[in-house]
Design a protein around this motif. Structure first.
Motif, PDB file in Angstrom:
ATOM      1  N   MET A  20      -0.217  -2.281 -15.506  1.00 31.83           N
ATOM      2  CA  MET A  20       0.444  -3.322 -14.722  1.00 31.83           C
ATOM      3  C   MET A  20       0.189  -3.106 -13.221  1.00 31.83           C
ATOM      4  O   MET A  20       0.429  -2.014 -12.705  1.00 31.83           O
ATOM      5  N   PRO A  21      -0.306  -4.137 -12.499  1.00 28.90           N
ATOM      6  CA  PRO A  21      -0.423  -3.976 -11.049  1.00 28.90           C
ATOM      7  C   PRO A  21       0.915  -3.486 -10.468  1.00 28.90           C
ATOM      8  O   PRO A  21       1.985  -3.860 -10.956  1.00 28.90           O
ATOM      9  N   ASN A  22       0.850  -2.644  -9.465  1.00 31.73           N
ATOM     10  CA  ASN A  22       2.046  -2.121  -8.779  1.00 31.73           C
ATOM     11  C   ASN A  22       2.938  -1.288  -9.696  1.00 31.73           C
ATOM     12  O   ASN A  22       4.124  -1.107  -9.415  1.00 31.73           O
ATOM     13  N   GLY A  54       0.813  -1.226   0.000  1.00 31.67           N
ATOM     14  CA  GLY A  54       0.000   0.000   0.000  1.00 31.67           C
ATOM     15  C   GLY A  54       0.838   1.263   0.000  1.00 31.67           C
ATOM     16  O   GLY A  54       0.359   2.329   0.395  1.00 31.67           O
ATOM     17  N   GLN A  55       2.079   1.148  -0.468  1.00 28.97           N
ATOM     18  CA  GLN A  55       2.964   2.324  -0.410  1.00 28.97           C
ATOM     19  C   GLN A  55       3.412   2.751  -1.802  1.00 28.97           C
ATOM     20  O   GLN A  55       3.670   1.912  -2.659  1.00 28.97           O
ATOM     21  N   PHE A  56       3.513   4.048  -1.974  1.00 30.14           N
ATOM     22  CA  PHE A  56       4.133   4.553  -3.200  1.00 30.14           C
ATOM     23  C   PHE A  56       4.615   5.970  -2.973  1.00 30.14           C
ATOM     24  O   PHE A  56       4.261   6.623  -1.988  1.00 30.14           O
ATOM     25  N   GLU A  57       5.474   6.409  -3.889  1.00 33.06           N
ATOM     26  CA  GLU A  57       5.989   7.782  -3.845  1.00 33.06           C
ATOM     27  C   GLU A  57       5.587   8.497  -5.108  1.00 33.06           C
ATOM     28  O   GLU A  57       5.631   7.911  -6.196  1.00 33.06           O
ATOM     29  N   LEU A  58       5.191   9.744  -4.949  1.00 34.83           N
ATOM     30  CA  LEU A  58       4.864  10.554  -6.123  1.00 34.83           C
ATOM     31  C   LEU A  58       5.346  11.973  -5.856  1.00 34.83           C
ATOM     32  O   LEU A  58       5.066  12.524  -4.774  1.00 34.83           O
ATOM     33  N   ASN A  59       6.073  12.536  -6.779  1.00 36.99           N
ATOM     34  CA  ASN A  59       6.646  13.881  -6.635  1.00 36.99           C
ATOM     35  C   ASN A  59       7.412  14.008  -5.317  1.00 36.99           C
ATOM     36  O   ASN A  59       7.300  15.007  -4.607  1.00 36.99           O
ATOM     37  N   GLY A  60       8.146  12.955  -4.945  1.00 32.60           N
ATOM     38  CA  GLY A  60       8.993  13.015  -3.747  1.00 32.60           C
ATOM     39  C   GLY A  60       8.230  12.842  -2.446  1.00 32.60           C
ATOM     40  O   GLY A  60       8.808  12.906  -1.359  1.00 32.60           O
ATOM     41  N   GLN A  61       6.928  12.613  -2.526  1.00 30.52           N
ATOM     42  CA  GLN A  61       6.155  12.412  -1.300  1.00 30.52           C
ATOM     43  C   GLN A  61       5.726  10.963  -1.158  1.00 30.52           C
ATOM     44  O   GLN A  61       5.378  10.330  -2.162  1.00 30.52           O
ATOM     45  N   SER A  62       5.746  10.451   0.090  1.00 34.38           N
ATOM     46  CA  SER A  62       5.345   9.054   0.301  1.00 34.38           C
ATOM     47  C   SER A  62       3.885   8.987   0.699  1.00 34.38           C
ATOM     48  O   SER A  62       3.411   9.819   1.482  1.00 34.38           O
ATOM     49  N   TYR A  63       3.224   7.982   0.195  1.00 31.00           N
ATOM     50  CA  TYR A  63       1.814   7.769   0.548  1.00 31.00           C
ATOM     51  C   TYR A  63       1.635   6.368   1.112  1.00 31.00           C
ATOM     52  O   TYR A  63       2.258   5.419   0.630  1.00 31.00           O
ATOM     53  N   GLN A  64       0.803   6.265   2.144  1.00 32.02           N
ATOM     54  CA  GLN A  64       0.443   4.957   2.702  1.00 32.02           C
ATOM     55  C   GLN A  64      -1.056   4.778   2.515  1.00 32.02           C
ATOM     56  O   GLN A  64      -1.864   5.537   3.051  1.00 32.02           O
ATOM     57  N   LEU A  65      -1.401   3.753   1.753  1.00 30.96           N
ATOM     58  CA  LEU A  65      -2.815   3.459   1.506  1.00 30.96           C
ATOM     59  C   LEU A  65      -3.261   2.338   2.432  1.00 30.96           C
ATOM     60  O   LEU A  65      -2.435   1.632   3.014  1.00 30.96           O
TER      61      LEU A  65
END
Ligand code: G6D
Length: 341
Positions: free
Chosen positions: A305-307, A76-87
């Motif tokens: 593609m998943p992930n 449930g984790q990803f980074e976008l524009n240098g920010q981390s997100y936890q889903l």
């Protein structure tokens, strides 16, 4: 075409569209397909009679519009524009199908439009996905348009726009079973000039080393029973591990067919991958409403593609830039092999 609206409980409404030889039923809850009858053969899994009871508890996303991200995101984790997100982690450690507040579990607004000149009916479903609800960045306005036309074609179009950079990768989770008697789909044949299957690692994430199914099996049309029984070690390990198919595929120009003795389903999509899943763990739903066995249906989930965000970073197909229109289209057309079906 004939159009009928049926209201069930809790705001659930069925939109029934019928012509001489076929009938298709959509629903506002999760912008779904509920049934699709060709003559007397219902070719998708669902429950029209008790839709209001069946769908809110069904864990298999039957016929639903899934998003904002179809497929899994590792941990449930990803980074976008240098920010981390936890889903939310709603699939073991992973995030699946947009989480608990995804597109599949909401009532959409909708409008039905009949185009007599083109002999089709459209249902325009709309909703807004808010970042406070699913914890992805950005609020997205989503419109899903289903078109059903006289050539027995169901077309799904997605339109969206976000107010911040985000991920958007919608798909429909329809399960097909072309058999009249609804016996398992192992007799179905999947075909395309290119059939690349992406293996999954032990945690269920795709590995970017595709298996060329056509080269391995020596043909471009492969029946599932043969695929499930193959002695090829890599394929055998994959289908055994998942109990069938649950894999991303790449097909030639986004075009493939699924067929049995009587029908050919033509799929055409602009999405880069297609996940096919054969309802392997149907018994995981302990409910009196569950009449489904493993392999009762096969999904054709047209998506990226998943992930992908963790595999490709900023260049992932699912990245949607702020204030930039999103559009994607998939169509499913049924062809009868002979007239007396
Ligand atoms: C998707 O790939 C997934 C499956 O693993 C999951 O169980 C299903 O949705 C409900 O197809």
């Amino acid at each position: 075409m004939n159009i009928n609206i049926e209201q069930q409980s809790n705001g659930i409404e069925l939109i029934k569209i019928e012509n001489r030889e076929s009938k298709i039923v959509f629903m506002n809850y999760g912008a779904r397909i509920v049934s699709w009858r060709i003559g007397d053969n219902n070719i998708v899994l669902g429950n029209e009679v008790e839709a209001d009871e069946f769908y809110p508890h069904n864990p298999f996303y039957f016929g639903a519009t899934v998003g904002r991200f179809g497929g899994r995101i590792a941990r449930g984790q990803f980074e976008l524009n240098g920010q981390s997100y936890q889903l939310v982690q709603n699939d073991g450690d992973h995030h699946l199908h947009g989480g608990l507040q995804g597109l599949s579990d909401r009532l959409f607004d909708y409008e039905v439009i009949e185009n007599e000149a083109e002999d089709n009916v459209q249902v325009h479903f709309s909703t807004i996905v808010k970042q406070d609800e699913d914890h992805y960045p950005g609020n997205i306005k989503v419109k899903v348009v289903f078109t059903y036309d006289a050539s027995k074609t169901w077309t799904v179009e997605y339109f969206a726009e976000s107010d911040a950079d985000t991920l958007f990768n919608p798909m429909n989770h329809v399960y097909f079973n072309l058999n009249r008697d609804n016996k398992v789909v192992d007799n179905h044949v999947i075909a395309s000039e290119k059939l690349q299957m992406f293996p999954l690692d032990a945690s269920g994430m795709p590995v970017l080393e595709p298996i060329d199914l056509a080269a391995t099996m020596g043909r471009h049309d492969i029946d599932l029973a043969t695929l499930f029984k193959t002695e090829d070690a890599r394929i055998h390990q994959q289908v055994t591990m998942r109990g069938g198919l649950d894999h991303p595929f790449e097909v030639k120009d986004g075009e493939m067919t699924i067929s049995n003795r009587d029908l050919i389903l033509h799929v055409k999509t602009d999405a880069p991958q297609i996940v096919m899943y054969t309802l392997n763990d149907s018994e995981a739903w302990k409910s009196r409403m569950n009449i489904f066995k493993p392999h009762s249906g096969i999904t054709v989930e047209t998506q990226s593609m998943p992930n992908d965000i963790n595999l490709f970073g900023a260049s992932a197909h699912s990245v949607l830039k702020a204030d930039t229109p999103f559009y994607s289209k998939t169509s499913y057309q049924v062809e009868l092999k002979s007239k007396d079906v």
